[in-house]
Design a protein around this motif. Structure first.
Motif, PDB file in Angstrom:
ATOM      1  N   PHE A 180       4.365  -3.834  -3.354  1.00 37.23           N
ATOM      2  CA  PHE A 180       4.616  -1.871  -3.591  1.00 37.23           C
ATOM      3  C   PHE A 180       4.091  -1.552  -2.918  1.00 37.23           C
ATOM      4  CE2 PHE A 180       6.534  -5.200  -7.239  1.00 37.23           C
ATOM      5  CZ  PHE A 180       8.238  -4.263  -7.776  1.00 37.23           C
ATOM      6  N   THR A 181       4.126  -0.221  -1.902  1.00 35.40           N
ATOM      7  CA  THR A 181       3.332   0.552  -1.160  1.00 35.40           C
ATOM      8  C   THR A 181       3.943   1.713  -1.832  1.00 35.40           C
ATOM      9  OG1 THR A 181       2.730  -1.313   0.578  1.00 35.40           O
ATOM     10  CG2 THR A 181       2.691   0.821   0.935  1.00 35.40           C
ATOM     11  N   LEU A 182       3.105   2.606  -2.362  1.00 34.22           N
ATOM     12  CA  LEU A 182       3.160   3.522  -2.692  1.00 34.22           C
ATOM     13  C   LEU A 182       2.337   4.953  -2.272  1.00 34.22           C
ATOM     14  CD1 LEU A 182       3.093   3.608  -6.633  1.00 34.22           C
ATOM     15  CD2 LEU A 182       5.313   3.358  -5.384  1.00 34.22           C
ATOM     16  N   SER A 183       3.368   6.195  -1.870  1.00 28.03           N
ATOM     17  CA  SER A 183       3.027   6.880  -1.048  1.00 28.03           C
ATOM     18  C   SER A 183       3.703   8.226  -1.186  1.00 28.03           C
ATOM     19  CB  SER A 183       2.151   6.872   0.429  1.00 28.03           C
ATOM     20  OG  SER A 183       1.720   7.821   1.338  1.00 28.03           O
ATOM     21  N   THR A 184       3.555   9.289  -1.070  1.00 24.08           N
ATOM     22  CA  THR A 184       4.287  10.308  -1.428  1.00 24.08           C
ATOM     23  C   THR A 184       4.026  10.942  -0.206  1.00 24.08           C
ATOM     24  OG1 THR A 184       3.531  10.792  -3.567  1.00 24.08           O
ATOM     25  CG2 THR A 184       4.568  13.017  -2.835  1.00 24.08           C
ATOM     26  N   HIS A 185       5.147  10.456   0.765  1.00 27.62           N
ATOM     27  CA  HIS A 185       5.533  10.659   2.038  1.00 27.62           C
ATOM     28  C   HIS A 185       5.464  12.405   2.638  1.00 27.62           C
ATOM     29  CE1 HIS A 185       5.407   6.437   3.169  1.00 27.62           C
ATOM     30  NE2 HIS A 185       6.615   6.519   2.208  1.00 27.62           N
ATOM     31  N   SER A 186       5.796  13.222   1.946  1.00 30.32           N
ATOM     32  CA  SER A 186       6.263  14.751   1.766  1.00 30.32           C
ATOM     33  C   SER A 186       4.828  15.545   1.682  1.00 30.32           C
ATOM     34  CB  SER A 186       7.336  15.251   0.693  1.00 30.32           C
ATOM     35  OG  SER A 186       6.536  15.033  -0.347  1.00 30.32           O
TER      36      SER A 186
ATOM     37  N   THR B 143       0.096  10.765  -4.637  1.00 36.08           N
ATOM     38  CA  THR B 143       0.269  12.670  -5.579  1.00 36.08           C
ATOM     39  C   THR B 143       0.109  11.429  -7.295  1.00 36.08           C
ATOM     40  OG1 THR B 143       2.027  12.041  -6.034  1.00 36.08           O
ATOM     41  CG2 THR B 143       0.737  13.214  -4.346  1.00 36.08           C
ATOM     42  N   GLN B 144       0.231  12.412  -8.125  1.00 36.07           N
ATOM     43  CA  GLN B 144       0.719  12.167  -9.536  1.00 36.07           C
ATOM     44  C   GLN B 144       1.314  10.929 -10.033  1.00 36.07           C
ATOM     45  OE1 GLN B 144      -2.873  11.710 -11.087  1.00 36.07           O
ATOM     46  NE2 GLN B 144      -1.500  10.560 -12.751  1.00 36.07           N
ATOM     47  N   LEU B 145       2.299  11.657  -9.121  1.00 34.68           N
ATOM     48  CA  LEU B 145       3.481  10.512  -8.484  1.00 34.68           C
ATOM     49  C   LEU B 145       3.338   9.058  -8.196  1.00 34.68           C
ATOM     50  CD1 LEU B 145       6.657  12.829  -7.163  1.00 34.68           C
ATOM     51  CD2 LEU B 145       6.355  11.779  -9.550  1.00 34.68           C
ATOM     52  N   ASP B 146       2.850   8.673  -6.835  1.00 36.29           N
ATOM     53  CA  ASP B 146       2.201   7.427  -7.161  1.00 36.29           C
ATOM     54  C   ASP B 146       1.541   6.822  -8.600  1.00 36.29           C
ATOM     55  OD1 ASP B 146       3.273   7.533  -4.189  1.00 36.29           O
ATOM     56  OD2 ASP B 146       1.802   8.875  -4.068  1.00 36.29           O
ATOM     57  N   VAL B 147       0.354   7.463  -8.773  1.00 28.63           N
ATOM     58  CA  VAL B 147      -0.140   6.954 -10.294  1.00 28.63           C
ATOM     59  C   VAL B 147       0.570   6.350 -11.222  1.00 28.63           C
ATOM     60  CG1 VAL B 147      -1.824   7.048 -11.181  1.00 28.63           C
ATOM     61  CG2 VAL B 147      -2.646   7.808  -9.466  1.00 28.63           C
ATOM     62  N   GLU B 148       1.447   7.091 -11.720  1.00 28.33           N
ATOM     63  CA  GLU B 148       2.213   7.013 -12.720  1.00 28.33           C
ATOM     64  C   GLU B 148       3.528   5.715 -12.297  1.00 28.33           C
ATOM     65  OE1 GLU B 148       4.334  10.822 -13.555  1.00 28.33           O
ATOM     66  OE2 GLU B 148       2.384  12.252 -13.568  1.00 28.33           O
ATOM     67  N   LEU B 149       3.844   5.244 -11.128  1.00 27.04           N
ATOM     68  CA  LEU B 149       5.139   4.468 -10.706  1.00 27.04           C
ATOM     69  C   LEU B 149       4.197   3.526 -10.646  1.00 27.04           C
ATOM     70  CD1 LEU B 149       7.719   3.803 -10.031  1.00 27.04           C
ATOM     71  CD2 LEU B 149       7.593   4.542  -7.489  1.00 27.04           C
TER      72      LEU B 149
END
Length: 102
Positions: free
Chosen positions: A68-74, A79-85
């Motif tokens: 899984f790779t997480l980043s908030t492209h926008s 962001t905190q969304l990445d950490v939460e997910l």
């Protein structure tokens, strides 16, 4: 809209995410599932959580290993969304018997 995290915030929060590492503007982790179907089930659970958050990871599945790779492209970064997910992914992986490959 989510606020981009500072480098210090990212490093501090990664301390609570065993198996997750940072590469540039993203974090990633790989998990080895007990078998292929468990890996697919993990992907399905993560997909449902991601859809509920309206925040979608990049997912790569290779036999029993799911990355899984997480980043908030926008926001151009993490962001905190990445950490939460990431926390949700780790919890679901543990529930399904998948182990971090790190």
């Amino acid at each position: 809209m989510a606020r981009r995290l500072t480098d210090e915030e990212i490093e501090r929060q990664l301390g609570d995410l065993s198996g997750w590492t940072r590469e540039g503007d993203s974090i990633h982790a790989s998990f080895e599932a007990p078998d292929f179907l468990a890996g697919v089930a993990l992907v399905q659970e993560v997909a449902a959580a991601a859809e509920a958050m309206d925040h979608h990871p990049d997912i790569d599945i290779r036999w029993r290993t799911v990355t899984f790779t997480l980043s908030t492209h926008s926001e151009g970064g993490l962001t905190q969304l990445d950490v939460e997910l990431a926390h949700q992914i780790s919890q679901e992986a543990a529930r399904r018997g998948a182990r971090s490959t790190a």
